[in-house]
Design a protein around this motif. Structure first.
Motif, PDB file in Angstrom:
ATOM      1  N   SER A   1       0.847  -1.182   0.000  1.00 22.84           N
ATOM      2  CA  SER A   1       0.000   0.000   0.000  1.00 22.84           C
ATOM      3  C   SER A   1       0.892   1.244   0.000  1.00 22.84           C
ATOM      4  N   LEU A   2       0.340   2.340  -0.409  1.00 29.96           N
ATOM      5  CA  LEU A   2       1.082   3.600  -0.473  1.00 29.96           C
ATOM      6  C   LEU A   2       1.619   3.955   0.913  1.00 29.96           C
ATOM      7  N   LEU A   3       2.876   4.324   0.980  1.00 29.76           N
ATOM      8  CA  LEU A   3       3.612   4.703   2.184  1.00 29.76           C
ATOM      9  C   LEU A   3       3.912   3.532   3.123  1.00 29.76           C
ATOM     10  N   GLU A   4       3.668   2.300   2.686  1.00 30.86           N
ATOM     11  CA  GLU A   4       4.031   1.132   3.497  1.00 30.86           C
ATOM     12  C   GLU A   4       5.548   1.043   3.604  1.00 30.86           C
ATOM     13  N   ASP A   5       6.030   0.747   4.806  1.00 32.46           N
ATOM     14  CA  ASP A   5       7.467   0.544   5.013  1.00 32.46           C
ATOM     15  C   ASP A   5       7.890  -0.768   4.367  1.00 32.46           C
ATOM     16  N   VAL A   6       9.031  -0.739   3.680  1.00 30.19           N
ATOM     17  CA  VAL A   6       9.581  -1.942   3.065  1.00 30.19           C
ATOM     18  C   VAL A   6      11.074  -2.024   3.343  1.00 30.19           C
ATOM     19  N   VAL A   7      11.576  -3.253   3.292  1.00 30.97           N
ATOM     20  CA  VAL A   7      13.005  -3.513   3.438  1.00 30.97           C
ATOM     21  C   VAL A   7      13.424  -4.312   2.218  1.00 30.97           C
ATOM     22  N   VAL A   8      14.536  -3.925   1.611  1.00 29.38           N
ATOM     23  CA  VAL A   8      15.059  -4.663   0.470  1.00 29.38           C
ATOM     24  C   VAL A   8      16.381  -5.299   0.877  1.00 29.38           C
ATOM     25  N   ALA A   9      16.682  -6.421   0.262  1.00 31.07           N
ATOM     26  CA  ALA A   9      17.902  -7.144   0.603  1.00 31.07           C
ATOM     27  C   ALA A   9      18.570  -7.635  -0.666  1.00 31.07           C
ATOM     28  N   GLY A  10      19.871  -7.706  -0.648  1.00 27.70           N
ATOM     29  CA  GLY A  10      20.594  -8.237  -1.792  1.00 27.70           C
ATOM     30  C   GLY A  10      22.078  -7.999  -1.667  1.00 27.70           C
ATOM     31  N   TYR A  11      22.728  -8.118  -2.791  1.00 28.19           N
ATOM     32  CA  TYR A  11      24.181  -8.003  -2.860  1.00 28.19           C
ATOM     33  C   TYR A  11      24.567  -6.974  -3.924  1.00 28.19           C
ATOM     34  N   PRO A  12      24.243  -5.683  -3.681  1.00 32.13           N
ATOM     35  CA  PRO A  12      24.605  -4.685  -4.680  1.00 32.13           C
ATOM     36  C   PRO A  12      26.112  -4.669  -4.906  1.00 32.13           C
ATOM     37  N   LEU A  13      26.484  -4.570  -6.169  1.00 29.98           N
ATOM     38  CA  LEU A  13      27.890  -4.586  -6.595  1.00 29.98           C
ATOM     39  C   LEU A  13      28.553  -5.930  -6.304  1.00 29.98           C
ATOM     40  N   GLY A  14      27.730  -6.971  -6.165  1.00 30.75           N
ATOM     41  CA  GLY A  14      28.274  -8.300  -5.955  1.00 30.75           C
ATOM     42  C   GLY A  14      29.105  -8.366  -4.697  1.00 30.75           C
ATOM     43  N   LYS A  15      30.196  -9.079  -4.769  1.00 29.56           N
ATOM     44  CA  LYS A  15      31.078  -9.204  -3.609  1.00 29.56           C
ATOM     45  C   LYS A  15      32.259  -8.244  -3.700  1.00 29.56           C
ATOM     46  N   GLN A  16      32.158  -7.256  -4.604  1.00 23.70           N
ATOM     47  CA  GLN A  16      33.229  -6.259  -4.717  1.00 23.70           C
ATOM     48  C   GLN A  16      33.328  -5.431  -3.447  1.00 23.70           C
TER      49      GLN A  16
ATOM     50  N   SER B   1      31.609  -6.395  -0.258  1.00 23.20           N
ATOM     51  CA  SER B   1      31.804  -7.437   0.755  1.00 23.20           C
ATOM     52  C   SER B   1      30.838  -8.566   0.449  1.00 23.20           C
ATOM     53  N   SER B   2      31.057  -9.710   1.095  1.00 24.14           N
ATOM     54  CA  SER B   2      30.172 -10.847   0.874  1.00 24.14           C
ATOM     55  C   SER B   2      28.957 -10.805   1.793  1.00 24.14           C
ATOM     56  N   ALA B   3      28.862  -9.798   2.637  1.00 24.40           N
ATOM     57  CA  ALA B   3      27.724  -9.663   3.548  1.00 24.40           C
ATOM     58  C   ALA B   3      26.502  -9.140   2.794  1.00 24.40           C
ATOM     59  N   ILE B   4      25.338  -9.625   3.179  1.00 18.48           N
ATOM     60  CA  ILE B   4      24.102  -9.130   2.583  1.00 18.48           C
ATOM     61  C   ILE B   4      23.894  -7.673   3.003  1.00 18.48           C
ATOM     62  N   LYS B   5      23.328  -6.895   2.100  1.00 23.06           N
ATOM     63  CA  LYS B   5      23.057  -5.487   2.384  1.00 23.06           C
ATOM     64  C   LYS B   5      21.553  -5.260   2.371  1.00 23.06           C
ATOM     65  N   THR B   6      21.072  -4.359   3.227  1.00 23.21           N
ATOM     66  CA  THR B   6      19.657  -4.032   3.284  1.00 23.21           C
ATOM     67  C   THR B   6      19.468  -2.524   3.179  1.00 23.21           C
ATOM     68  N   HIS B   7      18.294  -2.141   2.713  1.00 23.58           N
ATOM     69  CA  HIS B   7      17.897  -0.740   2.673  1.00 23.58           C
ATOM     70  C   HIS B   7      16.440  -0.672   3.071  1.00 23.58           C
ATOM     71  N   LYS B   8      16.089   0.344   3.847  1.00 17.97           N
ATOM     72  CA  LYS B   8      14.697   0.568   4.210  1.00 17.97           C
ATOM     73  C   LYS B   8      14.159   1.724   3.390  1.00 17.97           C
ATOM     74  N   GLY B   9      12.873   1.668   3.138  1.00 17.24           N
ATOM     75  CA  GLY B   9      12.217   2.747   2.428  1.00 17.24           C
ATOM     76  C   GLY B   9      10.720   2.600   2.548  1.00 17.24           C
ATOM     77  N   VAL B  10      10.012   3.358   1.741  1.00 13.42           N
ATOM     78  CA  VAL B  10       8.554   3.285   1.714  1.00 13.42           C
ATOM     79  C   VAL B  10       8.090   3.132   0.279  1.00 13.42           C
ATOM     80  N   VAL B  11       6.866   2.659   0.126  1.00 19.02           N
ATOM     81  CA  VAL B  11       6.243   2.587  -1.186  1.00 19.02           C
ATOM     82  C   VAL B  11       5.802   3.998  -1.546  1.00 19.02           C
ATOM     83  N   THR B  12       6.315   4.516  -2.660  1.00 14.62           N
ATOM     84  CA  THR B  12       6.028   5.897  -3.047  1.00 14.62           C
ATOM     85  C   THR B  12       5.004   6.018  -4.169  1.00 14.62           C
TER      86      THR B  12
END
Length: 150
Positions: free
Chosen positions: A5-20, A22-33
């Motif tokens: 829904s609009l303005l719902e909080d979300v968390v994304v996870a992945g490996y941006p830029l691969g392992k260049q 680090s090999s640790a998973i990265k997360t970002h928080k945001g909202v549905v805009t």
């Protein structure tokens, strides 16, 4: 079971830029805009959570740990899109994939972090167009290629 829904909080996870980085998973928080993607694509939604090269296909989840979408590698700086869970569910159902029951309780950030770490895997493909062309140039190569790579 429900789209974001609009303005719902979300968390994304992945490996941006691969392992260049680090090999640790990265997360970002945001909202549905926005509840539509580029060109009024209602299979997608827009979020301000960051996506970088290598994040595409990663999960987008709510604070309960439920997958509400997945990344689409599209957009410009600060404008990012996800595929809605209803679209993903249609795809999964057509391929006979089964689902766990959704979680209805909010998770602590610590528990959500553990879930993300345990449930998200790193995949890397070294088959770039340059590598494909190099393989095609090899005279004794026995692999089959589509003509679009010539």
């Amino acid at each position: 079971n429900e789209d974001v829904s609009l303005l719902e909080d979300v968390v994304v996870a992945g490996y941006p830029l691969g392992k260049q980085v680090s090999s640790a998973i990265k997360t970002h928080k945001g909202v549905v805009t926005a509840l539509a993607g580029a060109g009024d694509n209602y299979s997608n939604f827009q979020t301000d959570a960051s996506i970088n090269a290598g994040n595409s296909g990663g999960p987008i989840m709510n604070q309960k740990g439920n997958i509400v979408g997945t990344w689409v590698q599209d957009g410009v700086q600060g404008v990012h899109f996800g595929i809605k869970s209803s679209t993903l569910k249609t795809f999964a159902n057509s391929n006979s994939l089964k689902f766990s029951s959704p979680n209805y309780l909010e998770l602590s950030n610590k528990d959500l972090g553990k879930l993300i770490t345990d449930a998200t895997v790193y995949l890397e493909c070294h088959m770039t167009v340059a590598n494909i062309k190099k393989m095609m140039a090899t005279a004794n190569n026995r692999k089959a290629f589509f003509s679009e790579f010539k």
